[in-house]
Design an enzyme around this catalytic site. Structure first.
Site, mmCIF file in Angstrom:
data_model
loop_
_atom_site.group_PDB
_atom_site.id
_atom_site.type_symbol
_atom_site.label_atom_id
_atom_site.label_comp_id
_atom_site.label_asym_id
_atom_site.label_seq_id
_atom_site.Cartn_x
_atom_site.Cartn_y
_atom_site.Cartn_z
ATOM 1 N N LYS A 10 0.777 -1.261 -0.111
ATOM 2 C CA LYS A 10 -0.004 0.117 0.063
ATOM 3 C C LYS A 10 0.987 1.172 -0.232
ATOM 4 O O LYS A 10 1.829 1.274 0.423
ATOM 5 C CB LYS A 10 -0.859 0.260 1.203
ATOM 6 N N HIS A 46 1.888 6.588 2.984
ATOM 7 C CA HIS A 46 0.934 7.641 3.088
ATOM 8 C C HIS A 46 1.523 8.669 3.977
ATOM 9 O O HIS A 46 2.676 8.339 4.844
ATOM 10 C CB HIS A 46 -0.505 7.324 3.129
ATOM 11 N N HIS A 65 2.164 7.688 7.655
ATOM 12 C CA HIS A 65 3.241 7.102 7.875
ATOM 13 C C HIS A 65 4.574 7.738 7.736
ATOM 14 O O HIS A 65 5.472 7.648 8.520
ATOM 15 C CB HIS A 65 3.376 5.909 6.931
#
Length: 754
Positions: free
Chosen positions: A315, A318, A321
């Site tokens: 994933k 983003h 994070h």
């Protein structure tokens, strides 16, 4: 008492105590007050052992021309006050310099004439003449009276006049010669603590308290003009009227080379320290410690585990994070700067049904070539496609569940593919982390928590009567603790995140026996973290009080200008490109940069990180592309520019750093303010440990950068006399080291050119 030039060669320096006694003897003889007061000020300015204004080895520096002799011997003239002022006005108006003889430094003539003016003021006969003082003369008086040695001289003279016997009596505890040892103080690593220790011991002797008790109560005066260290008498809980106690104790202090004065202000006692001595001790300490300046060993022997970053494989990395990554790195750096041993842990989101879905998608859309080229982006693209397919074909979700069941059952083929995804993702993450100056000791993850460990945790919960069944699921009811209900196992037997977190925490404590464990996780998970810690507590794990949640708010607007993709590499690439455009506007400087691509990358990263850490971490903020790249105001590029300017001074001035430079030549207000801010850095590092707020260091770096800008407007190295240039260069070098250390604490690479 007036010394003509030919006698200066034979004038010897002697200790301040001897000078004080000489002055008191003269006063007791009731000599003409005009001559005595003039020479009191001159004497203290000349003979103070720390002043450096007269050096026996270099008497020629103070031999004057006939014109300067006239200035030096004003105290013997029979001129009226108005005539003296007129002579002074003429000299300063014509000279166009800051001082009487040299344009940028005071000598004996300055102090002699200033002493005359002070003597006249004390006699009260100077008021009319004062009205005739020109702007140049007024500015000269202000400059003289802002010099640290003059401030020190005035305080010593005032003390001798107020309390002659106390000044003469240097025995006892009010005048100390060696640094008192105070528990909790760290004067070897923090030079301000030397001065605090003297104040602590003096107040301890007067109050009957311990030095440690007093040290913990010391403050910084709200008004800098009052002093450098303060203590509120009511906080000592001593008998008597606090205002009267403050007044009584203030006059009992005997100034020494560390503490030059004490004064009462209401129920406070304010202390002024010797700024020249602080500067000397401070710069020598920075020269000895360099990149370790600001660090301390207060927590030596303690171990902390810090879990941060923790992206989900396949994933996008983003904004949440990213915040966890840079805040977590700051937490680690701050712990290490205060003596902690740290274990940097990245707890990856690498387990669950979604990886079964990913495996099914890879079989349908996967490319080995694309996987190796950019694993995270390729897996994400697959994940998006297979999720879209699953909305129309329910069989895909069934296949994904079946595949994940194989993984849980230990099917080697299924695990091999998952391991491949995981290993390639970690390798890619490490490249990104390297750009951010971040390393991890351990790449852990949800997959590393064994099923056996989770079953053991559930068994303990059941044994402690913490669990109950609800519609086939197992829950822990925490409503009495105002924490709602935590589901620890679903009705199909699947263990949830909180169960894995509990199992992982127990494993970590058994392995590391940590003194603290920090979870750097977004505030969206506040309830989850509180439930997690409460269950550990109810299970009987008393070490749970060592577990801390470092939370943070969300960031909005962090998408590239080209779209809404939020891969970190895309964000970093966009900032690098934008900064490169800005750099190209100055062709001359751009050509001097050895690796403009790297510099653009570092400035871009600095822009992102400083914007992120400029406010308290719990606050949400809007990502501002335009403001972020400004070289003005409170931005990352501005701090980096300040550091690069300091590097440029050293590179271009043609002088080497001289640790023996005469620091007492640094007396201008901007220089003293710069020294004061540098001296505060060890305190700021300790403060950051207590709050773990990156903005503590960001605000400090901004303040230091602004002070650098102010100092550089008037205090040049190039073009100054060599001894002054060396002193200023040493100061700017120490400033660069300090600012660089602050940048490194934030996780940034200090730039030498930009």
């Amino acid at each position: 008492m007036t010394h003509p030039p030919e006698t200066l060669k034979s004038l010897k320096l002697f200790p301040l105590k001897t000078a004080t006694n000489t002055v008191l003897k003269l006063t007791s003889n009731k000599l003409n007050i005009f001559i005595i007061d003039s020479n009191i000020y001159r004497y203290f300015a000349r003979v103070s052992e720390s002043s450096g204004l007269y050096e026996e080895k270099k008497p020629s520096e103070f031999l004057h021309t006939s014109e300067q002799d006239q200035l030096l011997n004003l105290s013997n003239s029979k001129k009226t006050e108005n005539e003296l002022v007129a002579l002074l006005n003429k000299r300063l108006d014509e000279h166009k310099g800051s001082f009487l003889v040299y344009p940028d430094k005071p000598v004996l003539a300055d102090f002699a004439v200033w002493g005359v003016i002070k003597a006249l003021e004390k006699n009260g006969t100077f008021q009319k003449a004062r009205n005739e003082i020109s702007k140049a003369t007024s500015a000269w008086i202000q400059r003289i009276e802002s010099l640290p040695i003059v401030i020190e001289a005035i305080s010593l003279i005032d003390a001798s006049i107020k309390n002659p016997k106390q000044v003469l009596n240097t025995s006892g505890t009010l005048q100390l010669s060696s640094v008192p040892q105070i528990q909790g103080s760290d004067w070897e690593n923090n030079k301000l603590d030397i001065f605090r220790n003297f104040v602590s011991q003096v107040i301890a002797d007067l109050s009957g308290k311990t030095g440690e008790e007093v040290y913990s109560l010391l403050e910084v005066p709200k008004n800098p003009e009052h002093g450098d260290i303060a203590i509120a008498i009511p906080r000592l809980r001593v008998k008597g009227n606090p205002v009267e106690v403050a007044q009584s104790w203030a006059v009992k202090l005997v100034p020494n080379k560390y503490i030059i004065s004490a004064s009462a202000s209401g129920h406070y006692i304010n202390f002024k320290i010797s700024r020249p001595l602080l500067a000397k001790l401070l710069l020598q300490d920075i020269y000895a410690r360099k990149e370790k300046y600001g660090h301390n060993k207060s927590c030596i022997g303690k171990t902390a585990v810090v879990e941060f970053s923790s992206p989900n494989i396949a994933k996008p990395f983003h904004a949440g994070h990213l915040r966890s990554t840079i805040i977590g790195n700051f937490v680690v750096n701050t712990l290490e700067a205060n003596g902690w041993k740290t274990i940097r842990m990245n707890y990856l989101g690498d387990w669950g049904k979604q990886y079964g879905l990913l495996a099914v998608g890879f079989e349908k859309y996967g490319s080995e070539q694309e996987l190796v080229k950019d694993p995270i982006k390729h897996l994400y693209d697959i994940y998006v496609k297979i999720n879209s397919d699953a909305e129309e074909d329910k069989e895909i979700n069934e296949s994904a569940r079946a595949y994940f069941k194989k993984m849980e059952d230990g099917d080697q083929i299924a695990l091999d593919l998952w391991n491949k995804f995981r290993d390639l993702s970690i390798k890619k993450y490490e490249e990104t982390y390297a750009r951010l100056n971040i390393k991890f000791d351990i790449f852990s993850g949800e997959s590393q928590v064994s099923n056996q460990r989770m079953l053991e945790a559930l068994a303990i919960m059941k044994e402690k009567n913490l669990t109950q069944e609800s519609e086939g699921a197992i829950i822990v009811d925490l409503k009495q603790h105002k924490l709602d209900v935590a589901v620890v196992q679903k009705n199909d037997g699947t263990k949830l995140y909180i169960t894995r977190d509990i199992g992982a925490a127990i494993e970590r404590y058994e392995k590391y026996k940590f003194d603290a464990m920090y979870y750097v996780v977004a505030s969206q998970q506040d309830l989850h973290m509180k439930q997690f810690f409460k269950i550990l507590e109810l299970m009987g794990h008393d070490w749970v009080n060592r577990c801390k949640h470092i939370n943070f708010g969300m960031v909005q607007g962090m998408s590239t200008r080209k779209g809404n993709v939020v891969f970190l590499d895309d964000i970093l690439g966009q900032t690098k490109e934008s900064m490169h455009e800005v750099m190209r506007h100055n062709e001359r400087k751009y050509e001097q940069i050895e690796d403009p691509e790297m510099v653009a990358d570092i400035i871009g990263i600095s822009a992102i990180m400083i914007q992120d850490m400029a406010a308290k971490r719990i606050r949400n903020y809007v990502f501002n592309w335009t403001r972020m790249f400004s070289f003005e105001g409170d931005t990352g590029p501005y701090i980096q520019y300040a550091h690069a300017r300091l590097c440029s001074i050293q590179r271009n001035c043609g002088l080497a750093i001289n640790p023996e430079a005469n620091i007492e030549l640094i007396f201008e207000k901007p220089a003293l303010e710069l020294i004061e801010i540098i001296a505060q850095y060890p305190d700021v590092v300790k403060s950051a440990l207590h709050t773990l707020e990156p903005c503590t260091i960001v605000n400090y770096a901004m303040k230091l950068s602004h002070s650098v800008s102010v100092a550089l407007e008037s205090l040049w190295v190039m073009g100054a006399e060599k001894n002054i240039a060396e002193a200023r260069l040493f100061m700017y070098w120490a400033t660069r080291i300090t600012l660089g250390n602050a940048l490194k604490l934030l996780g940034l690479t200090p730039l030498e050119r930009m």
